[in-house]
Design a protein around this motif. Sequence first.
Motif, PDB file in Angstrom:
ATOM      1  N   GLY A  55      -2.922   4.488   0.143  1.00 12.08           N
ATOM      2  CA  GLY A  55      -2.735   3.390  -0.799  1.00 12.08           C
ATOM      3  C   GLY A  55      -3.949   2.500  -0.911  1.00 12.08           C
ATOM      4  O   GLY A  55      -4.256   1.987  -1.996  1.00 12.08           O
ATOM      5  N   ALA A  56      -4.676   2.311   0.197  1.00 15.56           N
ATOM      6  CA  ALA A  56      -5.868   1.460   0.170  1.00 15.56           C
ATOM      7  C   ALA A  56      -6.911   2.032  -0.783  1.00 15.56           C
ATOM      8  O   ALA A  56      -7.448   1.314  -1.645  1.00 15.56           O
TER       9      ALA A  56
ATOM     10  N   LEU B  43     -10.291  -2.643   1.593  1.00 17.88           N
ATOM     11  CA  LEU B  43      -9.560  -1.484   1.078  1.00 17.88           C
ATOM     12  C   LEU B  43     -10.456  -0.258   1.025  1.00 17.88           C
ATOM     13  O   LEU B  43     -10.047   0.850   1.394  1.00 17.88           O
TER      14      LEU B  43
ATOM     15  N   THR C 180      -5.713   2.084  -4.491  1.00 14.15           N
ATOM     16  CA  THR C 180      -5.809   0.791  -5.170  1.00 14.15           C
ATOM     17  C   THR C 180      -7.144   0.670  -5.889  1.00 14.15           C
ATOM     18  O   THR C 180      -7.210   0.212  -7.044  1.00 14.15           O
TER      19      THR C 180
ATOM     20  N   LEU D 281      -1.161  -7.633  -2.371  1.00 13.42           N
ATOM     21  CA  LEU D 281      -2.313  -7.408  -1.491  1.00 13.42           C
ATOM     22  C   LEU D 281      -3.250  -8.605  -1.504  1.00 13.42           C
ATOM     23  O   LEU D 281      -3.750  -9.037  -0.463  1.00 13.42           O
TER      24      LEU D 281
ATOM     25  N   LEU E  70       0.832  -1.209   0.000  1.00 13.59           N
ATOM     26  CA  LEU E  70       0.000   0.000   0.000  1.00 13.59           C
ATOM     27  C   LEU E  70       0.864   1.257   0.000  1.00 13.59           C
ATOM     28  O   LEU E  70       0.550   2.242  -0.674  1.00 13.59           O
TER      29      LEU E  70
END
Length: 623
Positions: free
Chosen positions: A325-326, A294, A329, A284, A255
């Motif tokens: 980052g979550a 996420l 994504t 992930l 992440l």
Amino acid sequence: MAAGDPSAAATSDVPATSSSAASYPDRLREALVALSQACDSGVSNASEAASFTVSDVLDAVAAVMSAEADDGSDGGNDSTAARVSEQLLREVHEFLSRPLANQQMATDALSLVLPIPVAKLGAQTGGCGDIAAAILKFFVTNCSPRDMLSILCEALDAPMELPNCSSSFVLLLNALAEVLTKIQRRHIEQVKVALPAVLKVMRATVSECDEEHGKAVVDLFNAAHGIGNAIQEMCTAMVNKNKEGMCAILGLYSLQNIALASRSRQQDILCACGSVVLQHFRFLKFSGFTYVGLLTGSDVTAATDKLSKDDDADFLEGFSFAMDGAMLTVVWAYMYDDMSKYAGEELELALKEVQGNHMMKWEAINMLKYVLSSICYPWIIKSHSINLLLSLAGENHVQETNNHMDFTSYAPRIFATLKAIESVMMAAPEALMRKKAFAALKKVISMVPSSQRFDILQALVNNSMSSSLTAILLDLVREEILRESRQAENDRVESDGFQGHGELPPWASHALELVELILRPPHGGPPCLPDHGDQVISALNLLRFILIIDSRGPRSGKLFQKETLHKVHSQWLIPLIPIVAGIQSENERDDSEIANQIVCSLNPVQLVLYRCIELVEEKLKGC
């Protein structure tokens, strides 16, 4: 590696990069001979001193190369620098490949001091990179993995000039990835030593690299992917809680890298970094992260909780962008075709699940503030983030359901999210994006329970730093008052007119406080005109609207007591008359274009101002 390739015998007639550079090959050979003799004698102090001499020669050459690069060397000198670097690296690799009486002592001594200068020289063009990689691999293969891990981490932490040394970091990261695969025990402990150094380098390099360094950034992320592969290999061999902990580390590491890749300043970020994001997304998936986790941030929280139990606060600081980052994504899955194909129906099902659960929906909407509030992410990512927000919010109005929720814990986070949306609405370079951000702002506000909606709007107005933004927010307040008034009228009709006429509507005190905030600023004095003309005209329109509503229906005359009307008339409205008139008179005498614009902007202010005065005076007559 065979001596015939990178360790082939060096020629002595390589041109020098400066008047002193011609002596470097000879000095290096002398230092290597001295090291060989010291190792043959078995005296560790002598071998250590000789190894420092070898390092000093390579450092001196690297300093010359760096100085000439700063001076803007021409292509011929750059080529010469590469040939000198390559010759010296070949000398070192040939020495390591040569059988010695005490080979391990020489290898251990050089492994302590050479990684940094070797990596610096390896950044030169030509065959330097391959030979430098071979030298580092020799150390990794023939020295203690735990010792090499510490040595390489120290090398990564050493000061190097960015972005020119990004290739040096790539060499060190590749070597570190190989070291991690050789660790036999205490895997988590060793990974916790390595990752802070890795992530520090990644963050510093990404922040320094401009568009012209696009290939260097991608190479660096590919090397970081190698670190991830090594951690994944460790996870595969582990069981129980140790495996869970390592998978949590791998997930947070991925992440952090996705967030850093998204901060890359490449013009075509999709082509430059899309494959990097996809690589880390596969980690992930391996680590057990899901799209629902996420979207809501729950997977990040769970991974952090697993690690925080071990008193790893300092270690966890390295994953400061994990929440970014979550959400990123998911945003990448929206905007990058390869990610969309990889996600398939899983993302669509996750979105439906989140949309159908009000608590999860708020969590997901709040997650977007990490991306929207940051100045580090490009506009294309923020645009797709707004699209995702609108998709999460959906078309259905949920305020009635939300009225049964405890919204107290969400209010501060929703406020932060709305401020993040405001920043996009005010600063986005394209009109379409600003329009989408405004639609998102209205949508999120409409989702707030009606009992707290005015609190949120009032907080936004109080914290607004822009006259035009304040004007927009006041217009939303006016729309909300209209909605509330209509709802109250419908409720009265449905209940056959039995309503408590003496009770003030919930928005009354909020709305008047906002009008006073603009027309009679708390710092004293009248509002600043014409600079704050947008918010003044909106405040006057809001006041006019409230006065009109108060003049009709069952609550006629209930909003304004006589004291309030006198205050509005004498303190809010009358002081504006000479200010507006004076500014208009002054600018009418000036025939410039700016003066004409000021006069035109104040005309509607004057018009609504006098209408408000008329309405207030009519009410005063009836008191």
